[in-house]
Design an enzyme around this catalytic site. Structure first.
Site, PDB file in Angstrom:
ATOM      1  N   CYS A 129       0.686  -1.293   0.123  1.00 15.40           N
ATOM      2  CA  CYS A 129       0.036   0.026  -0.035  1.00 15.40           C
ATOM      3  C   CYS A 129       0.838   1.267   0.138  1.00 15.40           C
ATOM      4  CB  CYS A 129      -0.971  -0.063   1.342  1.00 15.40           C
ATOM      5  SG  CYS A 129      -0.238  -0.385   2.729  1.00 15.40           S
ATOM      6  N   HIS A 242      -3.018   6.514   4.911  1.00  9.74           N
ATOM      7  CA  HIS A 242      -1.427   6.326   5.208  1.00  9.74           C
ATOM      8  C   HIS A 242      -1.134   7.972   4.603  1.00  9.74           C
ATOM      9  CE1 HIS A 242      -1.508   2.409   6.306  1.00  9.74           C
ATOM     10  NE2 HIS A 242      -0.809   1.969   5.412  1.00  9.74           N
TER      11      HIS A 242
END
Length: 337
Positions: A129, A242
Site C-alpha cells: 500500500c 497513510h
C-alpha cells in the site's frame, strides 16, 4: 458488453469487503460473483447490488468458470490457492506479498506501469500500500526528471493491520479514558496516543520488512534496478489513510514550480498545495476515496536536484482494493482475459 466471472478470495476481510464495494462503484462488468473465505465464514450471507450472495469456503476447487480472482488473503493462503486458480483458467490479482518479487509476476500500479500487465502468466501482484501511494504521487516527476534516490518516512494508519488494528485502537482509547489498563495484541506496543517505529520484523541491518518493500517493489515497478531508497515506516493512531514524507533526488533538474505543474494533471493525483491557506493533504480528507493527495512541494535546501513533498492516500482503497480492480479493468481493456 462481455461479462466476466469474478471471485473475491478473502471476501470477509477489510480489503475483500472494499474490493466488493469498488467493483460496484466502478461498474466492473462482472457476471457471476463468488465470495470465498475461511470455513468459519462459510454460509454467511452478503447483500451486494440488490442480490444476496452466500460466502463459500475457499478450496482448490473453488475456481471453476472463474475469469478473475481478486485475492485479499494472507500469504500462505495465496501461495496455496492462487496456483490452483490459475490452473483452473483464472487470472489472479493478488494483494498479498507472496509473489510480488517473482520475476515472472508483474507488479502493477496502473497509473505507472499498466503495460506490464501484458506479461502476466496467470498471476499479477498488487504492490504494498505505501509503495502504491508513493509511486502514484511520484510517477510524473520520475518521467520528467528520473528519480535516482528517495528518502521516505511513512505514517501508517491502524487499518493497515486490518480490522483488529481498528478495534485495538478503539479499545485502548476507551480503556485509557476509564483509567483501565490497555490490552496489546495486534501491535508491538500501545498504539493509542503513541507512534510505533516498527511495521514488520527487522533484518540484520535494522530495516523492517515494510521498509524494504519501498525499495524492492519500487525498483521493479519503475524498471529502475539502481533506485536507492531509505525508508522508515511508522504506525500512527489514525484510523485510515497513510501519509508519507518523501524526499527525491533526481538525475535532471526539477523545480518545485515544475513539479506542481506536473502534479496538477497527473493521473490518480490531486494537488493540494496552498500552505499559506493551511491547505495540504491530511488523512481525514483522503479517506474513502481513490486519489493520492500531494502537497507541501518544496526544494530540498540540503541538496542539489532534490525535492520534498507530502502525500496521503487511502491504503484500503487505492493502496489495495481499488488498485486491484483497476488492474482487472486493464485486463478487460486489453482483452487479456
Amino acid at each position: 458488453m462481455k461479462k466476466y466471472n469474478v471471485a473475491i478470495l478473502g471476501a470477509t476481510g477489510a480489503v475483500g469487503q472494499e474490493m466488493l464495494k469498488v467493483l460496484g462503484e466502478r461498474n466492473f462488468p462482472y457476471g457471476e460473483l463468488k465470495l470465498l473465505a475461511s470455513k468459519r465464514s462459510a454460509g454467511e450471507e452478503v447483500e451486494f447490488m440488490g442480490n444476496k450472495y452466500v460466502i463459500e469456503e475457499a478450496t482448490k476447487d473453488s475456481f471453476e468458470n472463474v475469469d478473475v480472482v481478486l485475492c485479499a488473503a494472507e500469504n500462505y493462503i495465496s501461495e496455496e490457492l492462487s496456483p490452483a486458480a490459475v490452473k483452473a483458467g483464472a487470472v489472479v490479482i493478488d494483494n498479498s506479498s507472496a509473489f510480488r518479487l517473482n520475476d515472472d509476476v508483474p507488479l502493477v500500479v496502473p497509473e505507472v506501469n499498466a503495460e506490464d500487465v501484458k506479461n502476466h502468466k496467470g498471476i499479477i501482484a498488487n504492490p504494498n500500500c505505501s509503495t502504491i501511494i508513493a509511486l502514484t504521487a511520484l510517477n510524473e516527476l520520475n518521467k520528467y526528471a528520473k528519480i535516482k534516490r528517495m528518502v521516505v518516512s511513512t505514517f501508517q494508519a491502524v487499518s493497515g493491520a486490518g480490522v483488529n488494528g481498528i478495534k485495538e485502537l478503539d479499545q485502548q482509547i476507551e480503556n485509557i479514558s476509564q483509567g483501565k489498563p490497555v490490552d496489546i495484541k495486534t501491535f508491538q506496543h500501545q498504539i493509542a496516543y503513541n507512534v510505533i517505529p516498527q511495521i514488520g520484523d527487522f533484518d540484520e541491518v535494522g530495516y523492517s520488512q515494510e521498509e524494504m518493500k519501498m525499495q524492492n517493489e519500487g525498483r521493479k515497478i519503475l524498471h529502475n534496478p539502481e533506485l536507492r531508497v531509505n525508508c522508515t515506516c511508522v504506525r500512527v493512531p489514525v484510523y485510515r489513510s497513510h501519509s508519507e514524507s518523501i524526499t527525491i533526488e533526481t538525475e535532471n533538474e526539477l523545480t518545485a514550480e515544475k513539479a506542481r505543474e506536473l502534479l496538477a494533471t497527473a493521473d490518480g493525483v490531486k494537488l493540494v498545495d496552498e500552505p499559506a491557506n493551511k491547505k495540504y493533504p491530511m488523512p481525514l480528507d483522503t479517506s474513502d476515496q481513490d486519489l493520492i493527495f500531494v502537497g507541501r512541494v518544496r526544494k530540498d535546501i540540503s541538496a542539489d536536484n532534490s525535492l520534498v513533498l507530502w502525500c496521503c492516500g487511502d491504503q484500503v482503497r487505492k493502496g489495495a482494493a481499488t488498485n486491484a480492480v483497476q488492474i482487472a479493468e486493464v485486463l478487460v481493456k486489453e482483452n487479456l482475459i
